[in-house]
Design a protein around this motif. Structure first.
Motif, PDB file in Angstrom:
ATOM      1  N   GLN A 169       0.828  -1.195   0.000  1.00 53.30           N
ATOM      2  CA  GLN A 169       0.000   0.000   0.000  1.00 53.30           C
ATOM      3  C   GLN A 169       0.870   1.255   0.000  1.00 53.30           C
ATOM      4  N   ARG A 170       1.979   1.197   0.684  1.00 53.79           N
ATOM      5  CA  ARG A 170       2.897   2.350   0.722  1.00 53.79           C
ATOM      6  C   ARG A 170       3.396   2.708  -0.682  1.00 53.79           C
ATOM      7  N   GLN A 171       3.746   1.706  -1.474  1.00 49.60           N
ATOM      8  CA  GLN A 171       4.174   1.969  -2.860  1.00 49.60           C
ATOM      9  C   GLN A 171       3.039   2.609  -3.654  1.00 49.60           C
ATOM     10  N   LEU A 172       1.848   1.998  -3.569  1.00 49.44           N
ATOM     11  CA  LEU A 172       0.720   2.465  -4.364  1.00 49.44           C
ATOM     12  C   LEU A 172       0.238   3.849  -3.954  1.00 49.44           C
ATOM     13  N   ASP A 173       0.455   4.222  -2.699  1.00 44.28           N
ATOM     14  CA  ASP A 173       0.087   5.570  -2.245  1.00 44.28           C
ATOM     15  C   ASP A 173       0.879   6.643  -2.981  1.00 44.28           C
ATOM     16  N   GLN A 174       2.004   6.289  -3.561  1.00 46.21           N
ATOM     17  CA  GLN A 174       2.851   7.233  -4.297  1.00 46.21           C
ATOM     18  C   GLN A 174       2.522   7.259  -5.788  1.00 46.21           C
TER      19      GLN A 174
END
Length: 162
Positions: A138-143
């Motif tokens: 999710q951290r990657q996709l938040d960017q």
């Protein structure tokens, strides 16, 4: 004095790696050859079928990978910043540890692709099919960003592109 200046210029020109594209390496990849750690800056690979290539660690910044088929290719650890990869197929390809900052994967098929540790800052996944991609957090996709047509693995979401 003149001699010293020429010597300094020569030393500076040899001190770092060349940053311009390597036409010979690009031609090899266009012909279907693997080329790990190659300088493929701004390479035009549009519409190519280049399955199973090893381009790990390659510099593909600003390359055009649109409308191509790159199944089982490795881009692991590569520099893919500003890559245009719309409407392409990357089934089971590896983007492990790759920098995909500001890349465009609009309408791209990414089933089975591995994104473990990839940098996705500003990456556009609008309309991308990636519900069976692996290594996504999710951290990657938040960017990154996408749209209502972007398919993701269960439990993950992506912000809308603006």
């Amino acid at each position: 004095m003149k001699r010293l200046t020429l010597a300094a210029i020569a030393a500076l020109s040899l001190s770092g790696p060349a940053m311009a594209q390597n036409a010979g390496q690009i031609a090899r990849v266009q012909a279907g050859a693997s080329c790990p750690r190659c300088n493929l800056f701004q390479a035009d690979l549009e519409g190519r079928t280049l399955k199973g290539l090893n381009l790990s660690g390659a510099r593909l910044r600003q390359a055009n990978l649109s409308a191509g088929v790159y199944n089982r290719a490795s881009f692991a650890g590569g520099d893919l910043r500003d890559v245009e990869a719309s409407a392409s197929v990357f089934s089971s390809s590896s983007f492990v540890g790759a920098n995909l900052t500001n890349a465009s994967f609009v309408g791209t098929y990414l089933q089975g692709a591995n994104f473990r540790g990839a940098i996705l800052s500003g990456t556009n996944f609008s309309g991308a099919e990636m519900d069976r991609a692996v290594g996504l957090s999710q951290r990657q996709l938040d960017q990154a960003c996408g749209d209502e047509a972007t398919t993701l693995p269960a439990g993950l979401r992506i912000p809308a592109c603006r």
